[in-house]
Design a protein around this motif. Structure first.
Motif, short mmCIF file in Angstrom:
data_model
loop_
_atom_site.label_atom_id
_atom_site.label_comp_id
_atom_site.label_asym_id
_atom_site.label_seq_id
_atom_site.Cartn_x
_atom_site.Cartn_y
_atom_site.Cartn_z
N CYS A 220 0.85 -1.19 0.00
CA CYS A 220 0.00 0.00 0.00
C CYS A 220 0.89 1.25 0.00
N ILE A 221 0.63 2.09 -0.97
CA ILE A 221 1.42 3.33 -1.10
C ILE A 221 0.52 4.51 -0.83
N GLY A 222 0.98 5.44 0.01
CA GLY A 222 0.17 6.59 0.36
C GLY A 222 -0.12 7.49 -0.83
N ASP A 223 -1.15 8.28 -0.70
CA ASP A 223 -1.50 9.22 -1.77
C ASP A 223 -0.69 10.50 -1.56
N PRO A 224 0.02 10.95 -2.61
CA PRO A 224 0.86 12.15 -2.43
C PRO A 224 0.06 13.37 -1.97
N SER A 225 -1.26 13.37 -2.24
CA SER A 225 -2.02 14.57 -1.90
C SER A 225 -2.65 14.49 -0.51
N ASP A 226 -2.52 13.36 0.17
CA ASP A 226 -3.22 13.28 1.46
C ASP A 226 -2.40 13.90 2.59
N ALA A 227 -3.00 13.93 3.75
CA ALA A 227 -2.39 14.67 4.85
C ALA A 227 -1.44 13.81 5.67
N THR A 228 -1.25 12.55 5.26
CA THR A 228 -0.45 11.67 6.12
C THR A 228 1.06 11.82 5.91
N ILE A 229 1.47 12.55 4.86
CA ILE A 229 2.90 12.67 4.55
C ILE A 229 3.66 13.16 5.79
N GLU A 230 3.15 14.23 6.37
CA GLU A 230 3.84 14.82 7.52
C GLU A 230 3.80 13.88 8.72
N GLN A 231 2.62 13.29 8.93
CA GLN A 231 2.43 12.39 10.07
C GLN A 231 3.35 11.16 9.92
N ARG A 232 3.46 10.66 8.68
CA ARG A 232 4.31 9.50 8.41
C ARG A 232 5.77 9.84 8.69
N GLY A 233 6.17 11.04 8.21
CA GLY A 233 7.56 11.49 8.42
C GLY A 233 7.89 11.58 9.89
N GLN A 234 6.95 12.14 10.67
CA GLN A 234 7.20 12.29 12.11
C GLN A 234 7.31 10.92 12.78
N SER A 235 6.45 9.99 12.35
CA SER A 235 6.45 8.66 12.93
C SER A 235 7.78 7.95 12.65
N VAL A 236 8.26 8.06 11.38
CA VAL A 236 9.53 7.42 11.01
C VAL A 236 10.68 8.04 11.80
N GLU A 237 10.64 9.36 11.94
CA GLU A 237 11.71 10.03 12.68
C GLU A 237 11.73 9.58 14.14
N VAL B 37 8.53 5.26 -2.85
CA VAL B 37 8.17 4.13 -3.73
C VAL B 37 6.89 4.45 -4.48
N ASP B 38 6.81 3.94 -5.71
CA ASP B 38 5.55 4.03 -6.46
C ASP B 38 5.18 2.63 -6.94
N GLN B 39 4.06 2.53 -7.63
CA GLN B 39 3.59 1.21 -8.05
C GLN B 39 4.60 0.50 -8.93
N GLU B 40 5.31 1.27 -9.75
CA GLU B 40 6.31 0.67 -10.64
C GLU B 40 7.45 0.05 -9.82
N ASN B 41 7.86 0.74 -8.74
CA ASN B 41 8.95 0.23 -7.90
C ASN B 41 8.60 -1.12 -7.25
N VAL B 42 7.32 -1.28 -6.86
CA VAL B 42 6.95 -2.49 -6.10
C VAL B 42 6.35 -3.58 -6.98
N ALA B 43 6.27 -3.33 -8.30
CA ALA B 43 5.62 -4.30 -9.20
C ALA B 43 6.29 -5.67 -9.14
N TRP B 44 7.61 -5.69 -8.90
CA TRP B 44 8.34 -6.97 -8.87
C TRP B 44 7.83 -7.92 -7.79
N THR B 45 7.23 -7.37 -6.74
CA THR B 45 6.84 -8.22 -5.60
C THR B 45 5.64 -9.12 -5.93
N SER B 46 4.86 -8.76 -6.96
CA SER B 46 3.62 -9.51 -7.17
C SER B 46 3.80 -10.75 -8.05
N GLN B 47 4.94 -10.85 -8.74
CA GLN B 47 5.12 -12.04 -9.58
C GLN B 47 5.86 -13.14 -8.79
N VAL B 48 5.24 -14.30 -8.74
CA VAL B 48 5.74 -15.38 -7.90
C VAL B 48 6.18 -16.58 -8.74
#
Ligand SMILES: [Zn+2]
Length: 358
Positions: free
Chosen positions: A18-35, A65-76
């Motif tokens: 799951c990749i966050g939406d660039p326009s949503d408000a969680t960017i800042e919250q996510r950054g603070q949590s990681v820090e 990461v974007d969908q292209e970056n994680v596409a490799w994970t879905s092929q098994v």
């Protein structure tokens, strides 16, 4: 009950990125949590992943990461065994497919290929009398490199590899008992959890297009890699220890088997080793032997255009520090190589078991 199974080699899931939406408000919250978590990890004290009054964020940072970056994970693909002559089984590697749910895998096998369903880490089926072990193809290539120094599956004994991997299945039947790293272990719940700060774990580990350019730029422009070694004033000291009785070539050989941290300790403990390992030749070779996962170091062979005062010991220390898998890492050029280094560590452990089985 529905649940996820994980790549037997890297420990990462096949779905649920799951990749966050660039326009949503969680960017800042996510950054603070990681820090906050980075700080607590640096202090070696455990804290929860978010403040108590906050809902934990379970989406990756869309800037990393974007969908292209994680596409490799879905092929098994999977490694399994089929019935063969005289009641024996023969191991096979499947074609590509996808993870369905609850341990079920749909992959192509045979010529002409047909879609077949298997159980990961679970019970056998008509087509495969034992559990199958699922993996990403790029992870399998990294494993092949640790086992055979090539990426050709023909060079590996699949029957021995299957036996080695089966003997390492974990208790929950969702992965192997391998050191996938803390960030992957935290994400392996009933379902894969897209935990912020662990984005490097889902970056492609072998398709790392920016890495070579990054290395070239660092070598050419990073002034902290250019300090010349200072002369040591030994006075009347005559460094003596068991290594001193050996030709330098033999000491180089011994050192090439040591991991970086042990090498550092040895140069600190032995003045003789310290003295004979001060030249660039030694550190160029050591980078190759200690970092087999960094196959981009082929750029070091093209050293004619390098700055004359490039210090290879400092270059080794720089590479060792910057490519280390680390929670919260966010350098685009380094996330994939950190993931590869993490996977290589798991593969080396598996490789030891494979050698025993052989
Ligand atoms: Zn994998």
């Amino acid at each position: 009950m529905a649940f996820d199974c994980y790549c037997a080699i890297c420990g990462v899931g096949f779905a649920g990125m799951c990749i966050g939406d660039p326009s949503d408000a969680t960017i800042e919250q996510r950054g603070q949590s990681v820090e906050r978590i980075s700080r607590s990890l640096n202090c070696a004290e455990h804290t929860e992943s978010s403040a108590q009054d906050e809902e934990p964020i379970q989406t990756y940072d869309p800037r990393l990461v974007d969908q292209e970056n994680v596409a490799w994970t879905s092929q098994v693909h999977c490694l399994g065994v089929q019935d063969a002559a005289e009641g024996k089984t023969k191991a096979f590697v499947s074609g590509p497919g996808y993870y369905a749910d609850a341990g079920e895998l749909a992959v192509k096998i045979g010529q002409p290929s047909k879609r077949t369903y298997f159980n990961c880490y679970g019970f056998g089926t008509d087509e495969a009398p034992g559990p199958v072990l699922p993996f990403h193809w790029c992870c399998f290539e990294i494993l092949l490199r640790t086992l055979t120094r090539t990426t050709d599956p023909k060079n590996v004994n699949l029957d021995a590899l299957y036996d080695a991997m089966i003997s390492m299945c974990n208790g929950t039947g969702s992965a192997l008992r391998l050191p996938y790293g803390e960030d992957v272990a935290r994400a392996q719940g009933q379902y894969w959890q897209s935990l912020p700060g662990a984005e490097y774990c889902v970056r492609h580990p072998t398709n790392t297009p920016d890495l070579e350019e990054f290395l070239k730029i660092q070598i050419q422009t990073n002034s902290s890699l250019r300090a010349t070694p200072t002369e040591l004033d030994l006075g009347n000291r005559q460094p003596k220890n068991p290594f001193g009785t050996l030709p330098p070539e033999i000491v180089y050989q011994i050192c090439s088997f040591l991991p970086g941290n042990s090498m550092k300790s040895l140069t600190e403990a032995s003045l003789y080793v310290h003295l004979i390992t001060r030249d660039d030749y030694f550190w160029r070779s050591f980078i190759q032997s200690d970092m087999p996962w960094l196959w981009e170091t082929q750029v070091l062979r093209d050293s004619l255009n390098f700055p004359l005062d490039l210090n290879y010991q400092l270059l080794y220390q720089f590479l060792n520090a910057t490519t280390a898998p680390k929670y919260g890492m966010h350098d685009q050029a380094l996330m994939g190589i950190a993931n590869r280094r993490r996977i290589w560590g798991a593969c080396e452990e598996l490789s030891g078991r494979y050698s025993e089985v052989l």
